[in-house]
Write a protein that holds these residues in place. Structure first.
Motif, PDB file in Angstrom:
ATOM      1  N   ILE A 126       0.830  -1.372   0.107  1.00 48.74           N
ATOM      2  CA  ILE A 126      -0.042  -0.341   0.168  1.00 48.74           C
ATOM      3  C   ILE A 126       0.574   1.323   0.055  1.00 48.74           C
ATOM      4  O   ILE A 126       0.948   2.221  -0.898  1.00 48.74           O
ATOM      5  CB  ILE A 126      -1.021   0.054   1.272  1.00 48.74           C
ATOM      6  CG1 ILE A 126      -2.030  -1.118   1.026  1.00 48.74           C
ATOM      7  CG2 ILE A 126      -1.613   1.300   1.114  1.00 48.74           C
ATOM      8  CD1 ILE A 126      -2.815  -1.282   2.426  1.00 48.74           C
ATOM      9  N   ALA A 127       1.897   1.373   0.822  1.00 43.66           N
ATOM     10  CA  ALA A 127       3.114   2.393   1.112  1.00 43.66           C
ATOM     11  C   ALA A 127       3.551   2.880  -0.440  1.00 43.66           C
ATOM     12  O   ALA A 127       3.559   3.952  -0.623  1.00 43.66           O
ATOM     13  CB  ALA A 127       3.998   2.354   2.188  1.00 43.66           C
ATOM     14  N   GLN A 128       3.308   1.612  -1.298  1.00 44.05           N
ATOM     15  CA  GLN A 128       4.738   1.769  -2.036  1.00 44.05           C
ATOM     16  C   GLN A 128       3.567   2.678  -3.809  1.00 44.05           C
ATOM     17  O   GLN A 128       4.000   3.097  -4.630  1.00 44.05           O
ATOM     18  CB  GLN A 128       5.313   0.748  -2.695  1.00 44.05           C
ATOM     19  CG  GLN A 128       5.922  -0.172  -2.553  1.00 44.05           C
ATOM     20  CD  GLN A 128       6.194  -1.193  -2.507  1.00 44.05           C
ATOM     21  OE1 GLN A 128       6.357  -2.395  -3.016  1.00 44.05           O
ATOM     22  NE2 GLN A 128       8.191  -1.896  -2.226  1.00 44.05           N
ATOM     23  N   THR A 129       2.309   1.713  -3.420  1.00 45.75           N
ATOM     24  CA  THR A 129       1.368   2.110  -4.631  1.00 45.75           C
ATOM     25  C   THR A 129       0.800   3.676  -4.656  1.00 45.75           C
ATOM     26  O   THR A 129       0.633   4.407  -5.111  1.00 45.75           O
ATOM     27  CB  THR A 129      -0.186   1.406  -3.988  1.00 45.75           C
ATOM     28  OG1 THR A 129       0.365  -0.105  -4.229  1.00 45.75           O
ATOM     29  CG2 THR A 129      -1.155   1.759  -5.025  1.00 45.75           C
ATOM     30  N   LEU A 130       0.749   4.393  -2.574  1.00 46.89           N
ATOM     31  CA  LEU A 130      -0.128   5.295  -2.663  1.00 46.89           C
ATOM     32  C   LEU A 130       1.917   6.164  -3.090  1.00 46.89           C
ATOM     33  O   LEU A 130       1.360   7.850  -3.836  1.00 46.89           O
ATOM     34  CB  LEU A 130       0.593   5.315  -1.397  1.00 46.89           C
ATOM     35  CG  LEU A 130      -0.766   5.224  -0.542  1.00 46.89           C
ATOM     36  CD1 LEU A 130      -1.081   5.508   0.742  1.00 46.89           C
ATOM     37  CD2 LEU A 130      -2.048   5.623  -1.457  1.00 46.89           C
ATOM     38  N   GLN A 131       2.898   5.954  -3.234  1.00 46.37           N
ATOM     39  CA  GLN A 131       3.919   6.938  -3.304  1.00 46.37           C
ATOM     40  C   GLN A 131       3.827   6.957  -4.709  1.00 46.37           C
ATOM     41  O   GLN A 131       4.344   7.984  -5.724  1.00 46.37           O
ATOM     42  CB  GLN A 131       5.359   6.413  -2.982  1.00 46.37           C
ATOM     43  CG  GLN A 131       5.278   5.978  -1.264  1.00 46.37           C
ATOM     44  CD  GLN A 131       7.011   5.801  -0.780  1.00 46.37           C
ATOM     45  OE1 GLN A 131       6.975   4.944  -1.317  1.00 46.37           O
ATOM     46  NE2 GLN A 131       7.131   6.020   0.675  1.00 46.37           N
ATOM     47  N   GLY A 132       3.543   5.765  -5.640  1.00 51.56           N
ATOM     48  CA  GLY A 132       3.519   5.993  -6.679  1.00 51.56           C
ATOM     49  C   GLY A 132       2.590   6.869  -7.580  1.00 51.56           C
ATOM     50  O   GLY A 132       2.642   7.509  -8.325  1.00 51.56           O
ATOM     51  N   LEU A 133       1.593   6.926  -6.735  1.00 46.43           N
ATOM     52  CA  LEU A 133       0.522   7.522  -6.701  1.00 46.43           C
ATOM     53  C   LEU A 133       0.812   9.071  -6.571  1.00 46.43           C
ATOM     54  O   LEU A 133       0.285  10.080  -8.007  1.00 46.43           O
ATOM     55  CB  LEU A 133      -1.222   7.417  -5.997  1.00 46.43           C
ATOM     56  CG  LEU A 133      -1.922   6.115  -6.571  1.00 46.43           C
ATOM     57  CD1 LEU A 133      -2.979   5.900  -5.763  1.00 46.43           C
ATOM     58  CD2 LEU A 133      -1.790   6.607  -8.268  1.00 46.43           C
ATOM     59  N   LYS A 134       1.517   9.290  -6.256  1.00 43.35           N
ATOM     60  CA  LYS A 134       1.862  10.210  -5.403  1.00 43.35           C
ATOM     61  C   LYS A 134       3.446  11.307  -6.647  1.00 43.35           C
ATOM     62  O   LYS A 134       3.628  12.419  -6.401  1.00 43.35           O
ATOM     63  CB  LYS A 134       2.088  11.201  -4.627  1.00 43.35           C
ATOM     64  CG  LYS A 134       0.475  11.064  -2.914  1.00 43.35           C
ATOM     65  CD  LYS A 134       2.307  10.363  -1.769  1.00 43.35           C
ATOM     66  CE  LYS A 134       2.821  12.348  -1.638  1.00 43.35           C
ATOM     67  NZ  LYS A 134       3.097  12.723  -0.481  1.00 43.35           N
ATOM     68  N   GLY A 135       3.179  10.608  -6.699  1.00 48.25           N
ATOM     69  CA  GLY A 135       4.718  10.325  -8.293  1.00 48.25           C
ATOM     70  C   GLY A 135       6.248  10.397  -7.432  1.00 48.25           C
ATOM     71  O   GLY A 135       6.702  10.877  -8.110  1.00 48.25           O
ATOM     72  N   GLU A 136       5.987  10.480  -6.451  1.00 45.04           N
ATOM     73  CA  GLU A 136       7.610   9.950  -5.552  1.00 45.04           C
ATOM     74  C   GLU A 136       8.160   8.418  -5.845  1.00 45.04           C
ATOM     75  O   GLU A 136       8.236   7.532  -5.859  1.00 45.04           O
ATOM     76  CB  GLU A 136       7.722   9.811  -4.013  1.00 45.04           C
ATOM     77  CG  GLU A 136       6.009  11.357  -3.440  1.00 45.04           C
ATOM     78  CD  GLU A 136       6.120  10.795  -2.373  1.00 45.04           C
ATOM     79  OE1 GLU A 136       7.126  10.367  -1.241  1.00 45.04           O
ATOM     80  OE2 GLU A 136       5.355  11.609  -1.144  1.00 45.04           O
ATOM     81  N   GLN A 137       9.639   8.465  -5.439  1.00 45.10           N
ATOM     82  CA  GLN A 137      10.783   6.803  -5.924  1.00 45.10           C
ATOM     83  C   GLN A 137      10.377   7.041  -4.509  1.00 45.10           C
ATOM     84  O   GLN A 137      10.679   7.475  -3.773  1.00 45.10           O
ATOM     85  CB  GLN A 137      11.513   7.976  -6.175  1.00 45.10           C
ATOM     86  CG  GLN A 137      11.125   8.892  -7.964  1.00 45.10           C
ATOM     87  CD  GLN A 137      10.455   6.801  -8.799  1.00 45.10           C
ATOM     88  OE1 GLN A 137      11.605   5.774  -8.969  1.00 45.10           O
ATOM     89  NE2 GLN A 137      10.347   7.640  -9.871  1.00 45.10           N
TER      90      GLN A 137
END
Length: 106
Positions: A95-106
């Motif tokens: 979930i954390a990886q998905t949320l980071q991806g949605l925000k455009g973070e690496q």
């Protein structure tokens, strides 16, 4: 008789089936829900490349919301002295990886 083709004009007439444990099936279903893809598309993309690109949509939002609610309940339980399972830690990381991806973070 006209053949059903996918969006790229491919005629998909082969079936692939395999066995999974209940735990593996649950993990796969969580990943599919969080990706916003169909199970077929998710598995094909996993086999075709190194990563899955998640596009935010209402279905992904609902899956993230539901998983976060479950994690919140587990965190409340942990505060009472219990420990998180490996499966719960895996889901939290996904979930954390998905949320980071949605925000455009690496």
């Amino acid at each position: 008789m006209e053949k059903n083709r996918d969006k790229k004009g491919r005629w998909r007439n082969l079936y692939v089936g395999f066995r999974m444990s209940p735990e593996e099936s649950k993990a796969l279903n969580i990943r599919v829900k969080l990706s916003g893809l169909t199970k077929q598309d998710y598995i094909i993309k996993c086999l075709s490349g190194p990563s899955i690109e998640v596009t935010g949509n209402p279905r992904v939002y609902k899956a993230l919301r539901d998983q976060m609610a479950q994690i919140y309940d587990e965190l409340k339980r942990i505060c009472d002295g219990d420990e998180m399972t490996e499966e719960q830690l895996f889901t939290l990381q996904l979930i954390a990886q998905t949320l980071q991806g949605l925000k455009g973070e690496q």
